[in-house]
Design a protein around this motif. Structure first.
Motif, PDB file in Angstrom:
ATOM      1  N   GLN A 161       3.739   5.677  -5.683  1.00 34.20           N
ATOM      2  CA  GLN A 161       3.519   5.783  -7.126  1.00 34.20           C
ATOM      3  C   GLN A 161       2.480   6.860  -7.439  1.00 34.20           C
ATOM      4  O   GLN A 161       2.623   7.615  -8.401  1.00 34.20           O
ATOM      5  CB  GLN A 161       3.067   4.440  -7.690  1.00 34.20           C
ATOM      6  CG  GLN A 161       4.161   3.407  -7.765  1.00 34.20           C
ATOM      7  CD  GLN A 161       3.650   2.049  -8.224  1.00 34.20           C
ATOM      8  OE1 GLN A 161       2.465   1.761  -8.107  1.00 34.20           O
ATOM      9  NE2 GLN A 161       4.549   1.231  -8.733  1.00 34.20           N
ATOM     10  N   SER A 162       1.447   6.942  -6.624  1.00 38.60           N
ATOM     11  CA  SER A 162       0.406   7.943  -6.820  1.00 38.60           C
ATOM     12  C   SER A 162       0.975   9.348  -6.667  1.00 38.60           C
ATOM     13  O   SER A 162       0.703  10.236  -7.477  1.00 38.60           O
ATOM     14  CB  SER A 162      -0.727   7.712  -5.829  1.00 38.60           C
ATOM     15  OG  SER A 162      -1.648   8.770  -5.872  1.00 38.60           O
ATOM     16  N   LYS A 163       1.769   9.546  -5.614  1.00 43.22           N
ATOM     17  CA  LYS A 163       2.369  10.872  -5.391  1.00 43.22           C
ATOM     18  C   LYS A 163       3.355  11.214  -6.496  1.00 43.22           C
ATOM     19  O   LYS A 163       3.432  12.363  -6.932  1.00 43.22           O
ATOM     20  CB  LYS A 163       3.045  10.912  -4.025  1.00 43.22           C
ATOM     21  CG  LYS A 163       2.069  10.792  -2.887  1.00 43.22           C
ATOM     22  CD  LYS A 163       2.491  11.645  -1.739  1.00 43.22           C
ATOM     23  CE  LYS A 163       1.519  11.387  -0.602  1.00 43.22           C
ATOM     24  NZ  LYS A 163       0.780  12.553  -0.259  1.00 43.22           N
ATOM     25  N   ALA A 164       4.118  10.228  -6.969  1.00 42.28           N
ATOM     26  CA  ALA A 164       5.048  10.466  -8.067  1.00 42.28           C
ATOM     27  C   ALA A 164       4.301  10.839  -9.336  1.00 42.28           C
ATOM     28  O   ALA A 164       4.728  11.733 -10.082  1.00 42.28           O
ATOM     29  CB  ALA A 164       5.916   9.233  -8.295  1.00 42.28           C
ATOM     30  N   CYS A 165       3.177  10.204  -9.572  1.00 43.48           N
ATOM     31  CA  CYS A 165       2.360  10.521 -10.743  1.00 43.48           C
ATOM     32  C   CYS A 165       1.792  11.934 -10.646  1.00 43.48           C
ATOM     33  O   CYS A 165       1.791  12.684 -11.625  1.00 43.48           O
ATOM     34  CB  CYS A 165       1.232   9.496 -10.874  1.00 43.48           C
ATOM     35  SG  CYS A 165       0.256   9.686 -12.380  1.00 43.48           S
ATOM     36  N   GLN A 166       1.350  12.321  -9.451  1.00 39.06           N
ATOM     37  CA  GLN A 166       0.847  13.688  -9.256  1.00 39.06           C
ATOM     38  C   GLN A 166       1.951  14.710  -9.474  1.00 39.06           C
ATOM     39  O   GLN A 166       1.731  15.752 -10.089  1.00 39.06           O
ATOM     40  CB  GLN A 166       0.271  13.829  -7.848  1.00 39.06           C
ATOM     41  CG  GLN A 166      -1.022  13.108  -7.621  1.00 39.06           C
ATOM     42  CD  GLN A 166      -1.458  13.173  -6.160  1.00 39.06           C
ATOM     43  OE1 GLN A 166      -0.739  13.670  -5.307  1.00 39.06           O
ATOM     44  NE2 GLN A 166      -2.646  12.651  -5.883  1.00 39.06           N
ATOM     45  N   SER A 218       0.833  -1.206   0.000  1.00 42.90           N
ATOM     46  CA  SER A 218       0.000   0.000   0.000  1.00 42.90           C
ATOM     47  C   SER A 218       0.868   1.257   0.000  1.00 42.90           C
ATOM     48  O   SER A 218       0.511   2.257  -0.624  1.00 42.90           O
ATOM     49  CB  SER A 218      -0.941   0.002   1.195  1.00 42.90           C
ATOM     50  OG  SER A 218      -0.217   0.109   2.400  1.00 42.90           O
ATOM     51  N   LYS A 219       2.005   1.204   0.678  1.00 35.65           N
ATOM     52  CA  LYS A 219       2.900   2.362   0.679  1.00 35.65           C
ATOM     53  C   LYS A 219       3.508   2.562  -0.696  1.00 35.65           C
ATOM     54  O   LYS A 219       3.721   3.701  -1.125  1.00 35.65           O
ATOM     55  CB  LYS A 219       3.988   2.185   1.729  1.00 35.65           C
ATOM     56  CG  LYS A 219       3.452   2.277   3.136  1.00 35.65           C
ATOM     57  CD  LYS A 219       4.554   2.387   4.137  1.00 35.65           C
ATOM     58  CE  LYS A 219       3.923   2.416   5.510  1.00 35.65           C
ATOM     59  NZ  LYS A 219       4.512   3.358   6.381  1.00 35.65           N
ATOM     60  N   LEU A 220       3.781   1.466  -1.396  1.00 31.92           N
ATOM     61  CA  LEU A 220       4.311   1.562  -2.750  1.00 31.92           C
ATOM     62  C   LEU A 220       3.286   2.194  -3.683  1.00 31.92           C
ATOM     63  O   LEU A 220       3.620   3.052  -4.510  1.00 31.92           O
ATOM     64  CB  LEU A 220       4.722   0.178  -3.257  1.00 31.92           C
ATOM     65  CG  LEU A 220       5.346   0.133  -4.640  1.00 31.92           C
ATOM     66  CD1 LEU A 220       6.627   0.953  -4.664  1.00 31.92           C
ATOM     67  CD2 LEU A 220       5.640  -1.298  -5.042  1.00 31.92           C
ATOM     68  N   VAL A 221       2.030   1.821  -3.531  1.00 26.69           N
ATOM     69  CA  VAL A 221       0.956   2.403  -4.341  1.00 26.69           C
ATOM     70  C   VAL A 221       0.827   3.891  -4.033  1.00 26.69           C
ATOM     71  O   VAL A 221       0.649   4.711  -4.941  1.00 26.69           O
ATOM     72  CB  VAL A 221      -0.372   1.652  -4.095  1.00 26.69           C
ATOM     73  CG1 VAL A 221      -1.535   2.369  -4.765  1.00 26.69           C
ATOM     74  CG2 VAL A 221      -0.270   0.228  -4.592  1.00 26.69           C
ATOM     75  N   GLN A 222       0.910   4.271  -2.748  1.00 22.90           N
ATOM     76  CA  GLN A 222       0.845   5.688  -2.366  1.00 22.90           C
ATOM     77  C   GLN A 222       2.005   6.454  -2.985  1.00 22.90           C
ATOM     78  O   GLN A 222       1.832   7.566  -3.483  1.00 22.90           O
ATOM     79  CB  GLN A 222       0.883   5.828  -0.855  1.00 22.90           C
ATOM     80  CG  GLN A 222      -0.394   5.481  -0.153  1.00 22.90           C
ATOM     81  CD  GLN A 222      -0.254   5.618   1.360  1.00 22.90           C
ATOM     82  OE1 GLN A 222       0.839   5.539   1.910  1.00 22.90           O
ATOM     83  NE2 GLN A 222      -1.385   5.812   2.032  1.00 22.90           N
TER      84      GLN A 222
END
Length: 122
Positions: free
Chosen positions: A9-14, A3-7
């Protein structure tokens, strides 16, 4: 952990989207505000000349820096000789300075280890 990896990746995408949207305007604004420092035309020869100027200017400043260092060291030696005459505010400043040096040392050790804390089990 997933879940931290997904978070992340999400922040990196933003962040990537923000840079794609605003990065060009920021770059142009930054260059416009600092145009007095830009050499025209930006050639390799000019960059080499400027890097040599910076290097030799820094090299020329070493004698002045060493002189200042020895003056400050003499000042500290003089204070250490007359430490019995120090007042509470001066002792407080010296203590805070020593504590700050210690904290920077600890922070440097942590950074040097790659931001890992060894010896602690959480």
């Amino acid at each position: 952990m997933a879940s931290k990896l997904v978070q992340l990746q999400s922040k990196a995408c933003q962040a990537k989207q923000f840079l794609a949207k605003n990065g060009g305007a920021y770059y142009k604004k930054l260059l416009e505000e600092n145009k007095q420092y830009i050499q025209n035309p930006p050639t390799v020869e000019k960059c080499n000349e400027l890097s040599k100027q910076l290097f030799y200017t820094r090299l020329a400043s070493i004698p002045g820096r060493t002189e200042t260092f020895w003056k400050e060291l003499d000042y500290v030696k003089n204070i250490w000789k007359h430490k019995s005459e120090m007042h509470v505010p001066e002792l407080g400043i010296a203590t805070l300075f020593g504590l700050e040096c210690f904290c920077w040392f600890c922070a440097g050790e942590i950074v040097g280890r790659g931001f890992t804390f060894t010896g602690y089990y959480v």
